[in-house]
Enzyme design. Structure first.
Site, short mmCIF file in Angstrom:
data_model
loop_
_atom_site.label_atom_id
_atom_site.label_comp_id
_atom_site.label_asym_id
_atom_site.label_seq_id
_atom_site.Cartn_x
_atom_site.Cartn_y
_atom_site.Cartn_z
N VAL A 1 0.99 -1.10 -0.03
CA VAL A 1 0.03 -0.08 -0.03
C VAL A 1 0.95 1.37 0.16
O VAL A 1 0.57 2.17 -0.76
CB VAL A 1 -1.00 0.08 1.37
CG1 VAL A 1 -1.79 1.25 1.27
CG2 VAL A 1 -1.93 -1.26 0.90
N ARG B 1 -4.01 -8.69 9.75
CA ARG B 1 -4.63 -9.69 10.71
C ARG B 1 -4.25 -11.13 9.95
O ARG B 1 -4.48 -11.45 8.90
CB ARG B 1 -6.25 -9.51 10.31
CG ARG B 1 -6.97 -10.55 11.47
CD ARG B 1 -8.61 -9.99 11.54
NE ARG B 1 -9.18 -10.77 12.46
CZ ARG B 1 -10.51 -10.85 12.68
NH1 ARG B 1 -11.07 -9.55 12.19
NH2 ARG B 1 -11.29 -11.51 13.46
N VAL C 1 -4.34 4.89 6.77
CA VAL C 1 -4.88 3.86 5.87
C VAL C 1 -4.90 2.42 6.88
O VAL C 1 -5.54 1.63 6.43
CB VAL C 1 -3.90 3.64 4.85
CG1 VAL C 1 -4.28 2.43 3.74
CG2 VAL C 1 -3.94 4.74 4.18
N ARG D 1 -14.94 1.43 -5.27
CA ARG D 1 -15.05 0.06 -5.48
C ARG D 1 -16.65 -0.03 -6.11
O ARG D 1 -16.75 -0.96 -6.96
CB ARG D 1 -14.92 -0.90 -4.06
CG ARG D 1 -13.66 -1.23 -3.86
CD ARG D 1 -13.22 -1.48 -2.55
NE ARG D 1 -11.80 -2.19 -2.25
CZ ARG D 1 -11.44 -2.57 -1.39
NH1 ARG D 1 -12.17 -2.38 -0.10
NH2 ARG D 1 -10.28 -2.86 -1.16
N HIS E 1 -15.82 1.77 7.69
CA HIS E 1 -15.13 0.90 6.60
C HIS E 1 -15.21 -0.56 7.00
O HIS E 1 -14.51 -1.28 7.36
CB HIS E 1 -13.77 1.20 6.65
CG HIS E 1 -12.88 0.51 5.55
ND1 HIS E 1 -13.07 0.66 3.92
CD2 HIS E 1 -11.40 0.20 5.66
CE1 HIS E 1 -12.19 -0.18 3.36
NE2 HIS E 1 -11.22 -0.33 4.26
#
Length: 314
Positions: A22, A92, A128, A161, A185
């Site tokens: 990212v 995660r 982010v 998206r 989110h």
């Protein structure tokens, strides 16, 4: 102002913390835009940020960008900045609970935000790192910066998206289709179809519901396909677009995770809302004419986020 910070002209320096996928995409988009004197990648892993920065430097002659790209191992080495994008944190992993991830990343984001504000007291932070809503609050709390200078990147990505899925479904070209993504989110994401009239008019109700649901789980869908690692083109591009919108100071409305002061009947929480961005962060929150059902969903999302924020480690 300190060396490296804007003084009336073009912003001098943007810093991206975290040289993972990212961070790499964010730095590349910022460098290609050619609006900064310098973009600095920061990562604690020795050589990682410097190597990526050198690779990006080599592309400058191909893209025509005059932006310098540099690597550093700390924010102090990076120097004063106008904007800092925070991508640092752990992903995660199997067996890790949401609370485990939150506690781990809260420590990382809190440290980065505090250091960024110490180096650059007028900086704007774009967060982010996930879980996004909680980490944006943590960055604000740890940095001591005014709320308008701390934003989370989520709504812009989620709206993108949704629009992309609508384009693939035959709703039209992306430039013709508007949409916003509000709330969280994650599961409490709210995509108000009242604010996407072109899409709503071209697709039937059942299909619209499917696209909204797929948008909510798009990150997990990418993760499932990749098997290892998560989405990075979308998040990195969205974070850079937020910074570039601030640099342009054009009055464009985007969705971002911000702290309202009574707008939509919400306060004291960071939640996805439509905002006008300016050079120094959030210029104002835009109050859309939502339907009663959409407004209720947004307020419920804010309530849930508030409950999770209350569980953040001190």
């Amino acid at each position: 102002m300190a060396e490296g910070v804007e003084s009336g002209g073009a912003p001098a320096r943007a810093v991206v913390v975290g040289a993972g996928h990212v961070g790499m995409i964010s730095a590349m988009r910022l460098a290609d835009a050619d609006v900064f004197d310098e973009v600095v990648l920061v990562d604690v892993e020795p050589g990682l940020a410097a190597g990526i920065a050198l690779d990006l430097t080599h592309t400058g002659a191909l893209t025509g960008s005059g932006t310098r790209v540099r690597g550093a191992v700390s924010l102090e080495e990076a120097g004063p900045a106008d904007y800092v994008i925070i991508t640092a944190g752990k992903a995660r992993r199997p067996g890790m609970s949401r609370s485990d991830l939150t506690a781990t990343n809260a420590r990382i984001v809190g440290d980065v935000a505090g250091r960024a504000a110490a180096v650059s007291p007028d900086v704007v932070l774009v967060v982010v790192t996930n879980p996004l809503d909680e980490m944006t609050y943590q960055a604000w709390r740890s940095s001591g910066l005014p709320a308008e200078q701390v934003l989370g990147m989520a709504g812009l990505l989620d709206a993108g998206r949704f629009r992309a899925l609508a384009v693939a479904d035959g709703a039209g070209a992306a430039r013709e289709l508007g949409a916003v993504a509000l709330g969280s989110h994650g599961e409490e994401m709210v995509i108000p179809l009242s604010q996407a009239p072109e899409i709503a008019a071209r697709l039937d109700a059942a299909r619209l519901d499917e696209l909204v649901d797929r948008t909510r789980t798009s990150g997990a869908e990418v993760l499932g396909l990749l098997k290892s690692g998560s989405a990075f083109f979308g998040p990195g591009t969205a974070a850079a677009h937020m910074v570039l919108a601030m640099v342009a100071d054009s009055g464009t409305v985007v969705s971002a995770t911000v702290r309202p002061n009574g707008e939509y009947g919400i306060g004291d929480v960071f939640v996805g809302l439509p905002v006008v961005l300016g050079r120094r962060g959030v210029r104002r929150i835009v109050e859309l004419d939502l339907t009663p059902e959409e407004l209720e969903l947004l307020r419920e999302a804010a309530k849930r986020i508030g409950e999770r924020i209350a569980g953040l480690p001190a």
